[in-house]
Design a protein around this motif. Structure first.
Motif, PDB file in Angstrom:
ATOM      1  N   LEU A   1       0.836  -1.190   0.000  1.00  0.00           N
ATOM      2  CA  LEU A   1       0.000   0.000   0.000  1.00  0.00           C
ATOM      3  C   LEU A   1       0.872   1.242   0.000  1.00  0.00           C
ATOM      4  O   LEU A   1       1.981   1.231   0.516  1.00  0.00           O
ATOM      5  CB  LEU A   1      -0.892   0.026   1.248  1.00  0.00           C
ATOM      6  N   GLU A   2       0.325   2.310  -0.575  1.00  0.00           N
ATOM      7  CA  GLU A   2       1.022   3.590  -0.568  1.00  0.00           C
ATOM      8  C   GLU A   2       0.091   4.614   0.062  1.00  0.00           C
ATOM      9  O   GLU A   2      -1.070   4.723  -0.343  1.00  0.00           O
ATOM     10  CB  GLU A   2       1.380   3.982  -2.002  1.00  0.00           C
ATOM     11  N   ASP A   3       0.584   5.345   1.059  1.00  0.00           N
ATOM     12  CA  ASP A   3      -0.269   6.333   1.715  1.00  0.00           C
ATOM     13  C   ASP A   3      -0.178   7.682   1.019  1.00  0.00           C
ATOM     14  O   ASP A   3       0.471   7.812  -0.025  1.00  0.00           O
ATOM     15  CB  ASP A   3       0.047   6.431   3.209  1.00  0.00           C
ATOM     16  N   GLU A   4      -0.814   8.691   1.608  1.00  0.00           N
ATOM     17  CA  GLU A   4      -0.872  10.021   0.998  1.00  0.00           C
ATOM     18  C   GLU A   4       0.503  10.662   0.850  1.00  0.00           C
ATOM     19  O   GLU A   4       0.715  11.516  -0.011  1.00  0.00           O
ATOM     20  CB  GLU A   4      -1.781  10.927   1.841  1.00  0.00           C
ATOM     21  N   ASP A   5       1.464  10.254   1.705  1.00  0.00           N
ATOM     22  CA  ASP A   5       2.818  10.806   1.659  1.00  0.00           C
ATOM     23  C   ASP A   5       3.753   9.963   0.805  1.00  0.00           C
ATOM     24  O   ASP A   5       4.972  10.114   0.878  1.00  0.00           O
ATOM     25  CB  ASP A   5       3.383  10.898   3.081  1.00  0.00           C
ATOM     26  N   GLU A   6       3.196   9.037   0.030  1.00  0.00           N
ATOM     27  CA  GLU A   6       3.919   8.121  -0.855  1.00  0.00           C
ATOM     28  C   GLU A   6       4.815   7.135  -0.102  1.00  0.00           C
ATOM     29  O   GLU A   6       5.734   6.566  -0.681  1.00  0.00           O
ATOM     30  CB  GLU A   6       4.722   8.899  -1.909  1.00  0.00           C
ATOM     31  N   ALA A   7       4.548   6.947   1.175  1.00  0.00           N
ATOM     32  CA  ALA A   7       5.268   5.931   1.957  1.00  0.00           C
ATOM     33  C   ALA A   7       4.587   4.589   1.706  1.00  0.00           C
ATOM     34  O   ALA A   7       3.360   4.503   1.672  1.00  0.00           O
ATOM     35  CB  ALA A   7       5.229   6.273   3.438  1.00  0.00           C
ATOM     36  N   ARG A   8       5.392   3.549   1.510  1.00  0.00           N
ATOM     37  CA  ARG A   8       4.843   2.223   1.218  1.00  0.00           C
ATOM     38  C   ARG A   8       4.961   1.305   2.421  1.00  0.00           C
ATOM     39  O   ARG A   8       5.927   1.369   3.170  1.00  0.00           O
ATOM     40  CB  ARG A   8       5.544   1.594   0.016  1.00  0.00           C
ATOM     41  N   VAL A   9       3.958   0.428   2.541  1.00  0.00           N
ATOM     42  CA  VAL A   9       3.925  -0.564   3.606  1.00  0.00           C
ATOM     43  C   VAL A   9       3.355  -1.846   3.022  1.00  0.00           C
ATOM     44  O   VAL A   9       2.512  -1.805   2.119  1.00  0.00           O
ATOM     45  CB  VAL A   9       3.104  -0.057   4.818  1.00  0.00           C
ATOM     46  N   THR A  10       3.860  -2.988   3.509  1.00  0.00           N
ATOM     47  CA  THR A  10       3.401  -4.289   3.005  1.00  0.00           C
ATOM     48  C   THR A  10       2.820  -5.097   4.152  1.00  0.00           C
ATOM     49  O   THR A  10       3.425  -5.169   5.224  1.00  0.00           O
ATOM     50  CB  THR A  10       4.567  -5.060   2.355  1.00  0.00           C
ATOM     51  N   TYR A  11       1.643  -5.696   3.912  1.00  0.00           N
ATOM     52  CA  TYR A  11       0.979  -6.534   4.901  1.00  0.00           C
ATOM     53  C   TYR A  11       0.512  -7.820   4.250  1.00  0.00           C
ATOM     54  O   TYR A  11       0.169  -7.833   3.072  1.00  0.00           O
ATOM     55  CB  TYR A  11      -0.281  -5.852   5.463  1.00  0.00           C
ATOM     56  N   GLN A  12       0.441  -8.886   5.051  1.00  0.00           N
ATOM     57  CA  GLN A  12      -0.241 -10.103   4.631  1.00  0.00           C
ATOM     58  C   GLN A  12      -1.510 -10.201   5.471  1.00  0.00           C
ATOM     59  O   GLN A  12      -1.474 -10.031   6.684  1.00  0.00           O
ATOM     60  CB  GLN A  12       0.596 -11.368   4.824  1.00  0.00           C
TER      61      GLN A  12
ATOM     62  N   ALA B   1       4.575  -6.644  13.728  1.00  0.00           N
ATOM     63  CA  ALA B   1       5.990  -6.381  13.462  1.00  0.00           C
ATOM     64  C   ALA B   1       6.462  -7.171  12.244  1.00  0.00           C
ATOM     65  O   ALA B   1       7.322  -6.713  11.499  1.00  0.00           O
ATOM     66  CB  ALA B   1       6.830  -6.727  14.677  1.00  0.00           C
ATOM     67  N   GLY B   2       5.885  -8.344  12.019  1.00  0.00           N
ATOM     68  CA  GLY B   2       6.233  -9.177  10.872  1.00  0.00           C
ATOM     69  C   GLY B   2       5.371  -8.892   9.643  1.00  0.00           C
ATOM     70  O   GLY B   2       5.494  -9.563   8.626  1.00  0.00           O
ATOM     71  N   GLY B   3       4.471  -7.911   9.743  1.00  0.00           N
ATOM     72  CA  GLY B   3       3.659  -7.521   8.592  1.00  0.00           C
ATOM     73  C   GLY B   3       2.419  -8.379   8.377  1.00  0.00           C
ATOM     74  O   GLY B   3       1.834  -8.344   7.303  1.00  0.00           O
TER      75      GLY B   3
END
Length: 190
Positions: free
Chosen positions: A127-138, A148-150
Motif C-alpha cells: 500500500l502507498e499512503d498520501e505521503d507516498e510511503a509504502r507498507v506491506t501486509y499479509q 511487526a512481521g507484517g
C-alpha cells in the motif's frame, strides 16, 4: 483439515472473505465476533509445530519435574511442586486451545487463490499512503497476527477496507489515530 476454497464477488456478506467451490456457504464454527476462523497454510504449520513441541517436549519435561517434586514429601509447602502443577495446567490449556483451533479452522493456501487480481484472505498487499510511503501486509487469521512481521488480521480495519479491491484502487481506512487513505499498489499470493 484442508478445503478447496474460492472467493465470490456475487453479493458477498460483509464478513465473508471466502466461499467454497460452487458458491456453497461454509458452515463453520464462528469466533465470538461472528467471523469464520481461517488460517493460512504457514500459520497452521506454525501452530502444529508448537502443538507437537508442547506434547513431545514441554509436557513430558514438566511432568517429570512435578513427579520429582512430589517425591520430596509435603506437597502443600513444596514450591517446585506447586509451580510445576501450575505450569502443567498452562501447557494443557494451550494444547487444548491449539487442537481446537486446528480442528475447526479452514486452512487456506494463498498461492492457490483462483482470482489473484483481487484482495482476499492470505493476500500480501503493498500500500502507498498520501505521503507516498509504502507498507506491506499479509492478511491472515486472528490467530496469526504479527504486526511487526507484517501480518494483520482479516478483521482489522485495513484488511476490511481492502477485501475485494484491485491494484490501483484507493481505500479510506478508519483507525483510532484518524482516517488515512491508501492506494493499493501490489497484490501477491505467496
Amino acid at each position: 483439515m484442508s478445503r478447496d476454497v474460492r472467493n465470490s464477488e456475487e453479493a458477498p456478506e460483509e464478513n465473508d472473505a471466502l466461499q467454497l467451490e460452487g458458491g456453497e456457504e461454509e458452515e463453520e464454527e464462528k469466533s465470538s465476533s461472528g467471523h469464520r476462523r481461517y488460517l493460512t497454510r504457514s500459520g497452521a504449520e506454525r501452530m502444529h509445530k508448537e502443538l507437537l513441541r508442547l506434547l513431545n517436549e514441554e509436557r513430558p519435561k514438566v511432568t517429570a519435574e512435578v513427579s520429582a517434586a512430589a517425591a520430596q514429601g509435603d506437597r502443600s509447602e513444596n514450591a517446585e511442586y506447586i509451580y510445576g502443577k501450575k505450569r502443567l495446567r498452562e501447557i494443557d490449556r494451550r494444547i487444548r486451545f491449539l487442537q481446537k483451533r486446528l480442528d475447526t479452522a479452514t486452512i487456506v493456501t494463498p498461492s492457490e487463490q483462483p482470482d489473484p487480481s483481487r484482495v482476499y484472505f492470505g493476500a500480501t498487499v503493498t500500500l502507498e499512503d498520501e505521503d507516498e510511503a509504502r507498507v506491506t501486509y499479509q492478511i491472515v487469521g486472528s490467530d496469526e497476527i504479527d504486526t511487526a512481521g507484517g501480518r494483520i488480521s482479516v478483521e482489522s480495519p485495513i484488511a476490511k477496507a481492502l477485501l475485494r479491491k484491485k491494484v490501483g484502487d484507493t481505500v479510506e481506512v478508519h483507525r483510532p489515530r484518524g482516517e488515512i487513505e491508501y492506494t493499493l499498489v501490489q497484490i501477491r499470493y505467496l
